[in-house]
Structure formats: structure tokens, C-alpha cells
Design a protein around this motif. Structure first.
Motif, PDB file in Angstrom:
ATOM      1  N   ILE A  37      13.669  29.315 -28.597  1.00 28.18           N
ATOM      2  CA  ILE A  37      14.385  29.194 -27.324  1.00 28.18           C
ATOM      3  C   ILE A  37      15.317  30.385 -27.127  1.00 28.18           C
ATOM      4  O   ILE A  37      15.425  30.941 -26.027  1.00 28.18           O
ATOM      5  N   GLY A  38      15.991  30.787 -28.210  1.00 27.23           N
ATOM      6  CA  GLY A  38      16.868  31.952 -28.126  1.00 27.23           C
ATOM      7  C   GLY A  38      16.110  33.213 -27.743  1.00 27.23           C
ATOM      8  O   GLY A  38      16.584  34.019 -26.930  1.00 27.23           O
ATOM      9  N   GLY A  39      14.914  33.373 -28.310  1.00 30.36           N
ATOM     10  CA  GLY A  39      14.095  34.533 -27.959  1.00 30.36           C
ATOM     11  C   GLY A  39      13.658  34.508 -26.505  1.00 30.36           C
ATOM     12  O   GLY A  39      13.684  35.539 -25.814  1.00 30.36           O
ATOM     13  N   ILE A  40      13.268  33.312 -26.021  1.00 25.50           N
ATOM     14  CA  ILE A  40      12.862  33.182 -24.623  1.00 25.50           C
ATOM     15  C   ILE A  40      14.026  33.487 -23.688  1.00 25.50           C
ATOM     16  O   ILE A  40      13.885  34.229 -22.711  1.00 25.50           O
ATOM     17  N   CYS A  41      15.209  32.928 -23.988  1.00 26.17           N
ATOM     18  CA  CYS A  41      16.387  33.155 -23.148  1.00 26.17           C
ATOM     19  C   CYS A  41      16.794  34.627 -23.166  1.00 26.17           C
ATOM     20  O   CYS A  41      17.202  35.175 -22.137  1.00 26.17           O
ATOM     21  N   GLY A  42      16.684  35.258 -24.338  1.00 26.29           N
ATOM     22  CA  GLY A  42      17.010  36.681 -24.414  1.00 26.29           C
ATOM     23  C   GLY A  42      16.090  37.529 -23.553  1.00 26.29           C
ATOM     24  O   GLY A  42      16.521  38.438 -22.840  1.00 26.29           O
ATOM     25  N   ALA A  43      14.787  37.214 -23.617  1.00 25.64           N
ATOM     26  CA  ALA A  43      13.823  37.951 -22.798  1.00 25.64           C
ATOM     27  C   ALA A  43      14.065  37.721 -21.309  1.00 25.64           C
ATOM     28  O   ALA A  43      13.995  38.648 -20.492  1.00 25.64           O
ATOM     29  N   CYS A  44      14.372  36.468 -20.947  1.00 23.68           N
ATOM     30  CA  CYS A  44      14.660  36.158 -19.542  1.00 23.68           C
ATOM     31  C   CYS A  44      15.920  36.874 -19.073  1.00 23.68           C
ATOM     32  O   CYS A  44      15.996  37.361 -17.937  1.00 23.68           O
ATOM     33  N   LYS A 200      -3.987  28.445 -21.673  1.00 25.24           N
ATOM     34  CA  LYS A 200      -2.979  29.455 -22.022  1.00 25.24           C
ATOM     35  C   LYS A 200      -1.770  29.384 -21.098  1.00 25.24           C
ATOM     36  O   LYS A 200      -0.690  29.870 -21.435  1.00 25.24           O
ATOM     37  N   TRP A 201      -1.954  28.784 -19.932  1.00 27.07           N
ATOM     38  CA  TRP A 201      -0.857  28.663 -18.982  1.00 27.07           C
ATOM     39  C   TRP A 201       0.119  27.558 -19.371  1.00 27.07           C
ATOM     40  O   TRP A 201       1.303  27.591 -19.011  1.00 27.07           O
ATOM     41  N   SER A 202      -0.365  26.542 -20.072  1.00 27.35           N
ATOM     42  CA  SER A 202       0.397  25.302 -20.240  1.00 27.35           C
ATOM     43  C   SER A 202       1.773  25.510 -20.853  1.00 27.35           C
ATOM     44  O   SER A 202       2.762  24.903 -20.421  1.00 27.35           O
ATOM     45  N   PHE A 203       1.876  26.363 -21.864  1.00 25.88           N
ATOM     46  CA  PHE A 203       3.159  26.551 -22.547  1.00 25.88           C
ATOM     47  C   PHE A 203       4.222  27.107 -21.611  1.00 25.88           C
ATOM     48  O   PHE A 203       5.421  26.942 -21.841  1.00 25.88           O
ATOM     49  N   HIS A 204       3.787  27.737 -20.523  1.00 22.22           N
ATOM     50  CA  HIS A 204       4.752  28.374 -19.623  1.00 22.22           C
ATOM     51  C   HIS A 204       5.505  27.373 -18.747  1.00 22.22           C
ATOM     52  O   HIS A 204       6.351  27.793 -17.942  1.00 22.22           O
ATOM     53  N   ILE A 205       5.240  26.070 -18.899  1.00 25.60           N
ATOM     54  CA  ILE A 205       6.137  25.107 -18.256  1.00 25.60           C
ATOM     55  C   ILE A 205       7.526  25.228 -18.870  1.00 25.60           C
ATOM     56  O   ILE A 205       8.534  24.916 -18.220  1.00 25.60           O
ATOM     57  N   TRP A 206       7.593  25.702 -20.113  1.00 26.68           N
ATOM     58  CA  TRP A 206       8.877  25.845 -20.796  1.00 26.68           C
ATOM     59  C   TRP A 206       9.478  27.226 -20.576  1.00 26.68           C
ATOM     60  O   TRP A 206      10.687  27.340 -20.329  1.00 26.68           O
ATOM     61  N   THR A 207       8.674  28.280 -20.668  1.00 24.63           N
ATOM     62  CA  THR A 207       9.234  29.619 -20.459  1.00 24.63           C
ATOM     63  C   THR A 207       9.749  29.774 -19.035  1.00 24.63           C
ATOM     64  O   THR A 207      10.812  30.361 -18.810  1.00 24.63           O
ATOM     65  N   PHE A 210      13.158  27.878 -18.726  1.00 24.68           N
ATOM     66  CA  PHE A 210      14.296  28.605 -19.280  1.00 24.68           C
ATOM     67  C   PHE A 210      14.620  29.855 -18.464  1.00 24.68           C
ATOM     68  O   PHE A 210      15.778  30.283 -18.410  1.00 24.68           O
ATOM     69  N   LEU A 211      13.612  30.427 -17.832  1.00 28.11           N
ATOM     70  CA  LEU A 211      13.876  31.544 -16.925  1.00 28.11           C
ATOM     71  C   LEU A 211      14.809  31.103 -15.804  1.00 28.11           C
ATOM     72  O   LEU A 211      15.787  31.794 -15.487  1.00 28.11           O
ATOM     73  N   GLN A 212      14.544  29.945 -15.198  1.00 26.92           N
ATOM     74  CA  GLN A 212      15.398  29.458 -14.114  1.00 26.92           C
ATOM     75  C   GLN A 212      16.810  29.151 -14.623  1.00 26.92           C
ATOM     76  O   GLN A 212      17.795  29.396 -13.910  1.00 26.92           O
ATOM     77  N   PHE A 213      16.928  28.640 -15.841  1.00 33.65           N
ATOM     78  CA  PHE A 213      18.253  28.387 -16.411  1.00 33.65           C
ATOM     79  C   PHE A 213      19.054  29.686 -16.527  1.00 33.65           C
ATOM     80  O   PHE A 213      20.233  29.743 -16.165  1.00 33.65           O
ATOM     81  N   VAL A 214      18.385  30.709 -17.024  1.00 35.88           N
ATOM     82  CA  VAL A 214      19.055  31.995 -17.218  1.00 35.88           C
ATOM     83  C   VAL A 214      19.449  32.612 -15.872  1.00 35.88           C
ATOM     84  O   VAL A 214      20.558  33.138 -15.719  1.00 35.88           O
TER      85      VAL A 214
END
Length: 227
Positions: A37-44, A200-207, A210-214
Motif C-alpha cells: 500500500i505504501g508503494g502504491i501511495c508513493g507512486a500515486c 489483469k485489470w481486476s487488481f486495479h480496483i485497489w490501485t 488509493f489513487l483517489q485517496f492520494v
């Protein structure tokens, strides 16, 4: 008979002993999730910073990025609004799929000899009780819609807030979320819960979430700093 000494075994490290306990394995799994999650938030966050920099540089050349109202909404915010309408309609369609499937599962259960088919699959039941494959299949269809409803309010709110300063990323994130959510529900509806991540798209419900959160947090920080 002679007594033979027990074979020597290498001592187990304290770390390996800790991980044999279910609670410690759960903590290790949670730590792994938090790192991801930290990596995703950092990238976002990096993407959000890049959008701010590019907007300042090219806003004079791109009319969509220029403010046109007294509350300083960029024209591109219209895409955020349209995506909000599109995501609401998509959830409506997923809900309709669940409603229309009820009659199909009632008939299927009756053919299998289920005397309580009507009560099991009709309203107001959200999930079907029991462990039959028919009940599992229906619950998978229902779960594909229900789980989306559990996260949609916060995603929509953060998209509308984040879009005030990041309209491009917010609208793209909404689009990715809609595609990923549809693929996720479609895989779930197969009756095998593990297949909800088959695309391959499915996991992006989470990415995308977190993008919207950031983006929403970024907007809040900018409002404070500009005050």
C-alpha cells in the motif's frame, strides 16, 4: 539393545518460531500488505506531483486546464463529473444483473430438488444460505456487486475532491476503476471466488482507489497551503 543418541537438529531461529504462530503469520501478511500500500501511495503521490508541475507549465497552452469560474474549476473537471455518472450507472447495471439472476437460480434450485428455493433466492435475502454449488454461484454474483458498493462512496467522494486540482488523474482513475470493477465482478460471477482476479485489470480496483485517496489528500493540503 544399545541406546542411540537422538539425531542433532539445527536450532530453529526465533524468527521462524514466531512465524509458526497464526497470529504472527497474520502480522507478517499485514506488514507485507502495508508495504505494498505504501508503494502504491508513493507512486500515486509522484503522479499527482507530476500533474501539478505539468499543469503549471502548460496551463496557458491548454484551455482545459484553465480556470473559468469563480470557484476556480478547470474545464477538465467535467470529465470527473461524467465519470461519476458513468460509475453510478455501472453499479446500477451490476445490481440489475443480481436481480435478474434471482429467477434463474430459483429455477435451478427447484430442478435440484430444493424445497426452499423461493425463500432462499428471493428478496429480501441478500445472500443465499447453504453450501450447495447453486448457493455459492448466486452469492458470487451478489458479492461482485455488494463489494463494489462497500467501497464506492469513499472512491466517489475522493474523486470529486481530488478532481478539483487533479482532474486528469482523477478522471483516468475513475475510468480504470470502472473497467477493473467490471472485470472483477465478471470473474466473481463465474462461481469461483478465486477467479475475481483472473483479469489483469481486476487488481486495479485497489490501485485506482488509493489513487483517489492520494489526490483528495493532495487537494486538501493545497487548500490549506493556499489559505
Amino acid at each position: 539393545s544399545q541406546l542411540r543418541p537422538a539425531p542433532l537438529r539445527p536450532p530453529r531461529s526465533p524468527h521462524s518460531q514466531l512465524l509458526t504462530h497464526p497470529r504472527d503469520r497474520a502480522k507478517a501478511a499485514m506488514s507485507d500488505i502495508l508495504v505494498k500500500i505504501g508503494g502504491i501511495c508513493g507512486a500515486c503521490g509522484a503522479l499527482a506531483a507530476a500533474e501539478v508541475a505539468l499543469t503549471k507549465k502548460y496551463s496557458s497552452q491548454l484551455p482545459l486546464l484553465q480556470s473559468t469560474t469563480s470557484i476556480a474549476l478547470p474545464k477538465a473537471y467535467g470529465f470527473v463529473v461524467l465519470n461519476a455518472v458513468g460509475s453510478a450507472f455501472m453499479l446500477f447495471v451490476l445490481g440489475m444483473k443480481v436481480g435478474m439472476s434471482r429467477s434463474k437460480f430459483i429455477e435451478r434450485a427447484k430442478q435440484e430438488g430444493d424445497a426452499d428455493a423461493e425463500a432462499r433466492y428471493s428478496y429480501p435475502k441478500i445472500y443465499a444460505e447453504g453450501f450447495s454449488q447453486t448457493a455459492t454461484d448466486f452469492n458470487c454474483v451478489q458479492r461482485g456487486h455488494q463489494q463494489a458498493m462497500e467501497t464506492y462512496p469513499q472512491i466517489l467522494a475522493c474523486a470529486l475532491i481530488g478532481g478539483l486540482h487533479h482532474p486528469i488523474l482523477a478522471s483516468l482513475g475513475q475510468t480504470v476503476w470502472m473497467i477493473a470493477r467490471w472485470k472483477w465482478a465478471d470473474g466473481y460471477a463465474s462461481g469461483d471466488a478465486k477467479k475475481r482476479y483472473s483479469s489483469k485489470w481486476s487488481f486495479h480496483i485497489w490501485t485506482s482507489m488509493f489513487l483517489q485517496f492520494v489526490l483528495a489528500a493532495s487537494t486538501g493540503v493545497r487548500l490549506i497551503l493556499d489559505a
